[in-house]
Design an enzyme around this catalytic site. Structure first.
Site, PDB file in Angstrom:
ATOM      1  N   ASP A   1       0.804  -1.159   0.011  1.00 50.22           N
ATOM      2  CA  ASP A   1       0.125  -0.059  -0.090  1.00 50.22           C
ATOM      3  C   ASP A   1       1.080   1.475  -0.065  1.00 50.22           C
ATOM      4  O   ASP A   1       2.280   1.089   0.155  1.00 50.22           O
ATOM      5  CB  ASP A   1      -0.921   0.174   1.124  1.00 50.22           C
ATOM      6  CG  ASP A   1      -1.815   1.339   1.159  1.00 50.22           C
ATOM      7  OD1 ASP A   1      -2.494   1.384   0.103  1.00 50.22           O
ATOM      8  OD2 ASP A   1      -2.062   1.924   2.270  1.00 50.22           O
ATOM      9  N   SER A   2       0.326   2.295  -0.331  1.00 46.98           N
ATOM     10  CA  SER A   2       1.026   3.570  -0.426  1.00 46.98           C
ATOM     11  C   SER A   2       1.363   3.949   1.023  1.00 46.98           C
ATOM     12  O   SER A   2       2.317   4.790   1.272  1.00 46.98           O
ATOM     13  CB  SER A   2       0.258   4.732  -0.931  1.00 46.98           C
ATOM     14  OG  SER A   2      -1.144   4.754  -0.121  1.00 46.98           O
TER      15      SER A   2
ATOM     16  N   CYS B   1      -4.236  -1.269  -2.235  1.00 48.57           N
ATOM     17  CA  CYS B   1      -4.520   0.070  -2.571  1.00 48.57           C
ATOM     18  C   CYS B   1      -5.224   0.151  -3.760  1.00 48.57           C
ATOM     19  O   CYS B   1      -4.855  -0.137  -4.786  1.00 48.57           O
ATOM     20  CB  CYS B   1      -3.044   0.817  -2.516  1.00 48.57           C
ATOM     21  SG  CYS B   1      -2.845   2.507  -3.072  1.00 48.57           S
TER      22      CYS B   1
ATOM     23  N   GLU C   1      -4.301   9.418   8.085  1.00 52.25           N
ATOM     24  CA  GLU C   1      -2.684   9.103   8.216  1.00 52.25           C
ATOM     25  C   GLU C   1      -2.291  10.175   9.469  1.00 52.25           C
ATOM     26  O   GLU C   1      -1.231   9.629   9.974  1.00 52.25           O
ATOM     27  CB  GLU C   1      -2.214   9.651   6.945  1.00 52.25           C
ATOM     28  CG  GLU C   1      -2.258   8.500   5.843  1.00 52.25           C
ATOM     29  CD  GLU C   1      -1.250   7.462   5.485  1.00 52.25           C
ATOM     30  OE1 GLU C   1      -0.226   8.028   5.625  1.00 52.25           O
ATOM     31  OE2 GLU C   1      -1.679   6.470   5.338  1.00 52.25           O
TER      32      GLU C   1
ATOM     33  N   CYS D   1     -11.399   2.566  -0.533  1.00 52.72           N
ATOM     34  CA  CYS D   1     -10.050   3.008  -0.275  1.00 52.72           C
ATOM     35  C   CYS D   1      -9.567   2.151   1.084  1.00 52.72           C
ATOM     36  O   CYS D   1     -10.549   2.257   1.942  1.00 52.72           O
ATOM     37  CB  CYS D   1      -9.968   4.591   0.100  1.00 52.72           C
ATOM     38  SG  CYS D   1      -8.373   5.140   0.806  1.00 52.72           S
TER      39      CYS D   1
ATOM     40  N   HIS E   1      -8.050   3.098   3.431  1.00 50.54           N
ATOM     41  CA  HIS E   1      -7.757   3.492   4.955  1.00 50.54           C
ATOM     42  C   HIS E   1      -9.218   3.722   5.241  1.00 50.54           C
ATOM     43  O   HIS E   1      -9.169   3.952   6.631  1.00 50.54           O
ATOM     44  CB  HIS E   1      -7.466   5.037   4.501  1.00 50.54           C
ATOM     45  CG  HIS E   1      -5.909   5.103   4.266  1.00 50.54           C
ATOM     46  ND1 HIS E   1      -5.107   4.770   3.166  1.00 50.54           N
ATOM     47  CD2 HIS E   1      -5.013   5.739   4.988  1.00 50.54           C
ATOM     48  CE1 HIS E   1      -3.857   5.008   3.218  1.00 50.54           C
ATOM     49  NE2 HIS E   1      -3.574   5.715   4.434  1.00 50.54           N
TER      50      HIS E   1
HETATM   51  N1  DGL Z   1      -4.882   3.301   0.661  1.00 49.00           N
HETATM   52  C1  DGL Z   1      -5.109   3.793  -0.563  1.00 49.00           C
HETATM   53  C2  DGL Z   1      -6.122   3.464  -1.318  1.00 49.00           C
HETATM   54  O1  DGL Z   1      -6.814   2.398  -1.086  1.00 49.00           O
HETATM   55  C3  DGL Z   1      -5.152   5.475  -0.839  1.00 49.00           C
HETATM   56  C4  DGL Z   1      -4.119   5.973  -0.152  1.00 49.00           C
HETATM   57  C5  DGL Z   1      -3.349   7.198  -0.922  1.00 49.00           C
HETATM   58  O2  DGL Z   1      -4.113   8.075  -1.299  1.00 49.00           O
HETATM   59  O3  DGL Z   1      -2.221   7.176  -0.950  1.00 49.00           O
HETATM   60  O4  DGL Z   1      -6.826   3.983  -2.331  1.00 49.00           O
END
Ligand code: DGL
Length: 272
Positions: A9-10, A72, A157, A191, A193
């Site tokens: 993931d990012s 991600c 975050e 997403c 997150h």
């Molecule tokens: N967790 C990432 C997703 O599912 C997004 C996080 C980011 O924008 O880096 O899209």
């Protein structure tokens, strides 16, 4: 030699997916890489997301992963197809990469009684139109509207998601989503997150709208994939180990990660 499943993931969001995967498939070894030094990816261009994701995938394959999950949505939407088409066979023959969009879009239509689904995601995922295109393939009669929620990943975050500022943006994005279609009965958190704010999102919604997170869906789909692909499954080592790596500070990762993963983790820093 360890041949783990790579999970990328990012930043921290993929930990919500890793959690569900390890719950369902505890027998394997896992290696998680968070590109925290360059997160968030949500507002970045196709070229940049592709370039960053390729670098991370390259590193994970060098750690002997036969299979990588892009946990991600932004990377799955903006980089996965290009890597699969241009790079996989050439640079990493025999290796596989799976994203999180396909498994989710395959089943999301089954959850909605009204056939009206709302998507909450980053700017990048929304712009890619991946969810619209993929859901159309599996449930053509489902109407899908999307809402970009660019403030949510930075708030999450930075551990600023349980306060009035976060409530303000959550309410704003939900209102904008429901304004586009008032027959929505299913909202997908597209997403990785967002599971952290699932309860807050539900707080602002009428009771008859259900909110779906991806972790369990991706875990079930991976289990099914491994049953169908013995040639990959047999390559995976099975010692129940989980290693965590971050491109940013390991101390900071360890401080934040437990909110996403539900338990303490001990990460190492990696230079790509
Ligand atoms: N967790 C990432 C997703 O599912 C997004 C996080 C980011 O924008 O880096 O899209």
């Amino acid at each position: 030699m360890q041949t783990p499943i790579g999970v990328f993931d990012s930043g921290y969001g993929g930990l919500t997916v890793l959690k569900e995967i390890t719950k369902r498939l505890p027998q394997y070894d896992y290696i998680y890489l968070g590109d925290n030094a360059r997160a968030p990816y949500g507002n970045r261009s196709y070229e940049t997301v592709y370039h960053y994701t390729l670098q991370c995938v390259d590193w994970l394959f060098k750690q002997n992963c036969p299979l990588i999950i892009l946990a991600c949505n932004t990377a799955s939407a903006k980089a996965l197809r290009t890597i699969q088409q241009n790079d996989l066979d050439k640079k990493f023959p025999g290796k596989k990469i799976l994203g999180v969009i396909r498994p989710t879009t395959e089943i999301i239509g089954d959850h909605s009684k009204t056939n009206h689904v709302g998507i909450m995601a980053t700017n990048g995922t929304v712009q890619s139109r991946s969810y619209l295109i993929e859901i159309e393939k599996f449930s053509a009669d489902t109407k899908v509207v999307q809402q970009a929620c660019p403030m949510l990943v930075p708030l999450i975050e930075n551990n600023e998601f349980e306060n009035e500022a976060a409530d303000y943006f959550i309410k704003k994005y939900i209102t904008e989503l429901l304004k586009q279609d008032d027959e929505i009965d299913t909202i997908l958190l597209a997403c990785t997150h967002y599971p952290l704010i699932k309860k807050q999102i539900e707080k602002f919604l009428p009771k008859d709208i259900i909110v779906i997170a991806q972790g369990e869906i991706v875990a079930a789909s991976l289990e099914d994939y491994l049953k169908r692909h013995a040639e990959i499954e047999q390559q995976l080592s099975k010692n129940k180990s989980i290693q965590f790596y971050t491109t940013d500070s390991a101390e900071e990762f360890n401080d934040h990660a437990s909110i996403f993963y539900g338990e303490e983790v001990k990460a190492e820093h990696v230079e790509l």
